[in-house]
Design a protein around this motif. Structure first.
Motif, PDB file in Angstrom:
ATOM      1  N   ASP A 125      33.551  56.448  22.912  1.00 52.92           N
ATOM      2  CA  ASP A 125      33.706  55.278  22.031  1.00 52.92           C
ATOM      3  C   ASP A 125      32.499  55.188  21.123  1.00 52.92           C
ATOM      4  OD1 ASP A 125      34.511  52.946  20.855  1.00 52.92           O
ATOM      5  OD2 ASP A 125      34.084  51.678  22.600  1.00 52.92           O
TER       6      ASP A 125
ATOM      7  N   GLU B 237      32.080  53.151  18.657  1.00 51.19           N
ATOM      8  CA  GLU B 237      31.778  51.743  18.362  1.00 51.19           C
ATOM      9  C   GLU B 237      30.787  51.168  19.385  1.00 51.19           C
ATOM     10  OE1 GLU B 237      32.035  48.552  15.885  1.00 51.19           O
ATOM     11  OE2 GLU B 237      33.088  50.433  15.607  1.00 51.19           O
ATOM     12  N   ALA B 238      30.918  51.540  20.646  1.00 55.50           N
ATOM     13  CA  ALA B 238      29.991  51.077  21.681  1.00 55.50           C
ATOM     14  C   ALA B 238      28.600  51.645  21.446  1.00 55.50           C
ATOM     15  CB  ALA B 238      30.488  51.475  23.059  1.00 55.50           C
TER      16      ALA B 238
ATOM     17  N   VAL C  78      27.276  52.274  18.506  1.00 54.44           N
ATOM     18  CA  VAL C  78      26.715  51.580  17.349  1.00 54.44           C
ATOM     19  C   VAL C  78      26.111  50.246  17.780  1.00 54.44           C
ATOM     20  CG1 VAL C  78      27.301  50.480  15.145  1.00 54.44           C
ATOM     21  CG2 VAL C  78      28.246  52.724  15.704  1.00 54.44           C
ATOM     22  N   HIS C  79      26.728  49.562  18.704  1.00 49.56           N
ATOM     23  CA  HIS C  79      26.275  48.245  19.147  1.00 49.56           C
ATOM     24  C   HIS C  79      25.461  48.312  20.445  1.00 49.56           C
ATOM     25  CE1 HIS C  79      28.583  46.292  16.070  1.00 49.56           C
ATOM     26  NE2 HIS C  79      29.680  46.942  16.457  1.00 49.56           N
TER      27      HIS C  79
END
Length: 173
Positions: A6, A8-9, A11-12
């Motif tokens: 993932d 997205e995980a 990135v954050h």
């Protein structure tokens, strides 16, 4: 394998660790804040009651002196009566905790009441011709309020040798 990763995980990731640290730190700070707050409240409460107790003892002592010797200074008697009345209004339990347990929301302005007590004490001292003493001097401070070079306690009475009755330690009684 590309489906399991993932992006997205990733990135954050920094925000995730920040949020977890903030949550843990907030809970930890709340516990220590309560402990420190209670200790500070106990200390300040003792200081306030030490002052109020001094005023009460002063007023009761002068009331007894006037009663015993039959002095008829109405102004001083009036100030004594009102000082003791103000002191009796001062809360003897935590007003916020008592209001929660009894369901009342009446707020007591403790600082205003304390200022009124101090003012009445000063008025009583003026009518008695006594210099008001609001605070005892602490060790290590001078009379002007500055800090002295040593932390030795000040002597209340100067001890001098009595030539008429010397003792082994050089003290006389």
């Amino acid at each position: 394998m590309a489906d399991e990763f993932d992006l997205e995980a990733l990135v954050h990731l920094e925000q995730t660790f920040y949020d977890a640290g903030y949550t843990d730190g907030f809970a930890h700070g709340r516990i220590h804040g309560l402990i420190e707050g209670r200790a500070l409240g106990r200390e300040k409460g003792f200081e306030i009651w030490e002052e109020i107790g001094f005023y009460e003892g002063f007023a009761i002592t002068w009331q007894a002196i006037y009663a015993k010797h039959g002095h008829n200074d109405q102004r001083a008697v009036h100030h004594i009566k009102h000082l003791l009345d103000l002191i009796s209004q001062f809360p003897r339990i935590n007003p916020s905790a008592a209001a929660v347990s009894s369901g009342t929301t009446e707020e007591i302005d403790i600082s205003k009441l304390q200022r009124q007590i101090r003012s009445r004490y000063k008025a009583l001292c003026a009518s008695l011709g006594v210099k008001p003493t609001l605070r005892a001097t602490e060790a290590g401070t001078t009379e002007e309020g500055g800090v002295s070079g040593t932390d030795q306690q000040k002597q209340v009475w100067k001890l001098e040798e009595d030539a008429r009755r010397p003792t082994m330690q050089g003290l006389s009684f």
